[in-house]
Design a protein around this motif. Structure first.
Motif, PDB file in Angstrom:
ATOM      1  N   PHE A  12      -1.982  -3.768  -0.155  1.00 43.36           N
ATOM      2  CA  PHE A  12      -1.458  -2.442  -0.460  1.00 43.36           C
ATOM      3  C   PHE A  12      -1.957  -1.999  -1.823  1.00 43.36           C
ATOM      4  O   PHE A  12      -2.033  -2.791  -2.755  1.00 43.36           O
ATOM      5  CB  PHE A  12       0.071  -2.459  -0.482  1.00 43.36           C
ATOM      6  CG  PHE A  12       0.669  -2.829   0.838  1.00 43.36           C
ATOM      7  CD1 PHE A  12       0.737  -1.911   1.861  1.00 43.36           C
ATOM      8  CD2 PHE A  12       1.131  -4.113   1.052  1.00 43.36           C
ATOM      9  CE1 PHE A  12       1.275  -2.267   3.094  1.00 43.36           C
ATOM     10  CE2 PHE A  12       1.668  -4.478   2.277  1.00 43.36           C
ATOM     11  CZ  PHE A  12       1.740  -3.555   3.297  1.00 43.36           C
ATOM     12  N   PHE A  68       3.527   6.995  -1.949  1.00 43.82           N
ATOM     13  CA  PHE A  68       3.043   6.828  -0.584  1.00 43.82           C
ATOM     14  C   PHE A  68       3.494   7.987   0.294  1.00 43.82           C
ATOM     15  O   PHE A  68       4.593   8.505   0.133  1.00 43.82           O
ATOM     16  CB  PHE A  68       3.587   5.503  -0.030  1.00 43.82           C
ATOM     17  CG  PHE A  68       3.298   5.291   1.427  1.00 43.82           C
ATOM     18  CD1 PHE A  68       2.023   4.923   1.830  1.00 43.82           C
ATOM     19  CD2 PHE A  68       4.287   5.445   2.369  1.00 43.82           C
ATOM     20  CE1 PHE A  68       1.751   4.722   3.171  1.00 43.82           C
ATOM     21  CE2 PHE A  68       4.021   5.238   3.713  1.00 43.82           C
ATOM     22  CZ  PHE A  68       2.754   4.879   4.116  1.00 43.82           C
ATOM     23  N   ILE A 122       6.355   2.868   0.106  1.00 44.06           N
ATOM     24  CA  ILE A 122       5.691   2.445   1.341  1.00 44.06           C
ATOM     25  C   ILE A 122       6.764   1.981   2.314  1.00 44.06           C
ATOM     26  O   ILE A 122       7.659   1.210   1.961  1.00 44.06           O
ATOM     27  CB  ILE A 122       4.662   1.329   1.076  1.00 44.06           C
ATOM     28  CG1 ILE A 122       3.583   1.840   0.116  1.00 44.06           C
ATOM     29  CG2 ILE A 122       4.039   0.850   2.387  1.00 44.06           C
ATOM     30  CD1 ILE A 122       2.603   0.769  -0.342  1.00 44.06           C
TER      31      ILE A 122
END
Length: 133
Positions: A12, A68, A122
């Motif tokens: 990530f 995100f 996220i």
């Protein structure tokens, strides 16, 4: 057809790799595996000892600090399998105790889902489905 044996790791892009790694250590008990860097980026790799799942957090110098957004093309979410639906309630209590942003367990026709977000927003899921492979 060529094949592969399992997923090696998932990586990530994080605004702050240290902060993200600390969060995953605290919430999931992940352990440090490695640190690496390249031209314009650095990364922290953690491992979940029970499953050997490796999660990497890359911090790019060019990261503009935006959060995100699953509506953009790219990553949407990642689901973690649990083997018993009661585990979802345990995770929900754990998230409450640690101040994790989450949506309570939802029963769907395809399975039961507990959605949560990491420090960068996220989205992840704890997921139960009967007869899940």
């Amino acid at each position: 057809m060529p094949t592969f044996s399992k997923v090696s790791h998932i990586s990530f892009s994080a605004r702050d790799a240290d902060r993200s790694a600390a969060w995953w250590r605290e919430i999931f008990g992940l352990k440090d595996l490695d640190r690496t860097q390249g031209d314009g980026w650095r990364a922290i790799l953690l491992i979940h000892p029970a499953t050997a799942t490796i999660i990497e957090f890359q911090q790019h110098d060019a990261n503009r600090g935006e959060t995100f957004d699953p509506a953009r093309t790219g990553f949407d979410h990642m689901g973690f399998k649990v083997d018993d639906p009661a585990e979802l309630d345990e995770w929900q209590r754990h998230f409450e105790e640690h101040g994790v942003t989450f949506t309570p367990v939802v029963q769907r026709e395809y399975g039961s889902v507990l959605t949560f977000k990491d420090p960068d927003g996220i989205q992840f899921e704890m997921f139960y489905r009967a007869d899940h492979p």
